[in-house]
Scaffold this active site. Sequence first.
Site, PDB file in Angstrom:
ATOM      1  N   TYR A  56      80.278  29.168  96.193  1.00 25.23           N
ATOM      2  CA  TYR A  56      79.593  28.600  97.351  1.00 25.23           C
ATOM      3  C   TYR A  56      80.425  28.882  98.599  1.00 25.23           C
ATOM      4  CZ  TYR A  56      77.253  25.727 100.696  1.00 25.23           C
ATOM      5  OH  TYR A  56      76.574  25.337 101.815  1.00 25.23           O
ATOM      6  N   GLN A 100      71.172  22.128  97.874  1.00 20.96           N
ATOM      7  CA  GLN A 100      70.197  22.945  97.161  1.00 20.96           C
ATOM      8  C   GLN A 100      70.843  24.180  96.526  1.00 20.96           C
ATOM      9  OE1 GLN A 100      70.118  22.168 100.392  1.00 20.96           O
ATOM     10  NE2 GLN A 100      69.489  23.860 101.701  1.00 20.96           N
ATOM     11  N   ASN A 135      80.935  20.628 102.798  1.00 22.08           N
ATOM     12  CA  ASN A 135      80.989  19.306 103.423  1.00 22.08           C
ATOM     13  C   ASN A 135      80.843  18.219 102.354  1.00 22.08           C
ATOM     14  OD1 ASN A 135      78.247  19.141 102.775  1.00 22.08           O
ATOM     15  ND2 ASN A 135      77.583  19.716 104.831  1.00 22.08           N
ATOM     16  N   SER A 162      90.054  19.184 104.679  1.00 23.05           N
ATOM     17  CA  SER A 162      91.285  19.966 104.748  1.00 23.05           C
ATOM     18  C   SER A 162      92.429  19.153 105.345  1.00 23.05           C
ATOM     19  CB  SER A 162      91.055  21.223 105.593  1.00 23.05           C
ATOM     20  OG  SER A 162      90.145  22.082 104.961  1.00 23.05           O
ATOM     21  N   GLN A 180      94.920  23.466 111.523  1.00 25.09           N
ATOM     22  CA  GLN A 180      94.226  22.719 110.478  1.00 25.09           C
ATOM     23  C   GLN A 180      93.320  21.666 111.073  1.00 25.09           C
ATOM     24  OE1 GLN A 180      94.797  24.066 107.661  1.00 25.09           O
ATOM     25  NE2 GLN A 180      93.362  22.843 106.488  1.00 25.09           N
ATOM     26  N   HIS A 219      89.592  22.428 111.730  1.00 28.22           N
ATOM     27  CA  HIS A 219      88.662  22.661 110.620  1.00 28.22           C
ATOM     28  C   HIS A 219      87.451  21.747 110.691  1.00 28.22           C
ATOM     29  CE1 HIS A 219      89.480  25.661 107.608  1.00 28.22           C
ATOM     30  NE2 HIS A 219      90.773  25.449 107.685  1.00 28.22           N
ATOM     31  N   ASP A 268      95.760  31.482 104.670  1.00 27.56           N
ATOM     32  CA  ASP A 268      94.305  31.348 104.777  1.00 27.56           C
ATOM     33  C   ASP A 268      93.612  32.696 104.722  1.00 27.56           C
ATOM     34  OD1 ASP A 268      93.814  28.673 104.790  1.00 27.56           O
ATOM     35  OD2 ASP A 268      93.424  28.488 106.929  1.00 27.56           O
ATOM     36  N   GLU A 322      95.071   9.219  57.884  1.00 21.05           N
ATOM     37  CA  GLU A 322      93.995   8.945  58.841  1.00 21.05           C
ATOM     38  C   GLU A 322      92.670   8.652  58.144  1.00 21.05           C
ATOM     39  OE1 GLU A 322      93.869  12.172  61.665  1.00 21.05           O
ATOM     40  OE2 GLU A 322      95.561  11.334  62.805  1.00 21.05           O
TER      41      GLU A 322
END
Length: 430
Positions: free
Chosen positions: A124, A186, A209, A233, A255, A258, A356, A410
């Site tokens: 993704y 989705q 997100n 982040s 950072q 972000h 990065d 056992e």
Amino acid sequence: MKTFLYPDKSVWASIVERPHLDVSTLTSTVQAVLDDVKARGDEAVKEYELKFDKAVLEQLAVTQEEMDEAETLVDATLREAIILAHHNIKAFHEAQRFSEVRVETQPGVECWQKSVAIERVGLYIPGGTAPLFSTVLMLATPAKIAGCGEIVLCTPPSCEGKVNPAILVAARVAGVSRIFKAGGVQAIGAMAYGTESVPKVYKIFGPGNQYVMAAKQLVSLHDVAIDMPAGPSELCVIADANANAEFVAADLLSQAEHGTDSQVLLITTSEPMAKSVEEAMERQLELLPRKDMALKSLDNSKIVVVRDDDEAIELSNIYAPEHLVIQTDNFETLATRVVNAGSVFLGRYACESAGDYASGTNHTLPTHGYATAYSGVNLDSYSRKITFQHISEEGISRIGRAVEAMAAAESLDAHKNAMTVRLKEISGKC
């Protein structure tokens, strides 16, 4: 940023708290979208793309023509940068290849492991305010090296129904198999369940997100594996009196930009350094297009002045940052004491931005304190280790009685018998 001067250890736990994310209100919304995608497939995905990304899509798959067009839209400088970054990421991850070792635990008892790639993985890649084409390289490159048979990528399109061309170029360079125009919940649902167009995958990778993160966690309960739990982040800098304040400020702001829920933490043994960094940040902020976003992130962020290096590294290990920059004269010594961090950057020139994009290490890392238990994405993330064993008659004779005794203790008599019948056969040959 709030500043703490020589805080007592009794308050450290509150200092390292992350911004609180209450996902309870998201769960029902996210689950409803996932259920709809599971039930209606492509039709549901297209409807949510219209609703959330304002894109009218005839089909979800990116065509070969669109891939070719993207090549003409990315300038030569960026393309060369993508190729350089891919080379370094590939070199670093190829060095992580698994070496099979056969171990004879007893004479006649041989055990070993085999590394097998996950056959189909889903990546993704967020679009939104910053299309992360660099994440394509970070996720697809090790997947290709590991030998994953199919690498599926989902990313949200623009309102014109187009995917960012840099994402498409990076995908081609890194060896992505198929690309689909789908974002948000989705997209996660499509890869977790499969649709008419999007194949079901066995593991989903990638940032997103809070809706995407909630979706990944929900589908991981029953349907598909995910790379790791994650939050916003974050970055921690340990700086001494001789650090470059401009560099430290730049790292913190890199950072902070972000997202509004990101967090940065400066730990320093020098009050003057703390002040210098604050002043440098104020100057640099004025030049940032994403100033407003960075400012909101800084509301969640802190500066902590500690007494010595021991406190600095102890506090950092308690925080367990996604990214840790150590800009001190004795960075090599402090590096040996790091036990909780996603990725560590040593010295004044190793900025977090290098990791990065182009140094070669992976930037998909555990956040929100998960560095205490999780690694960042690496070659092993795309494979499974299958164990094998071969036991000869001699091996059975050496471990058989121990197996019988343990199984009996056992109360697992069938387990014991599976060994007993073999021991009897061997004894009958004598």
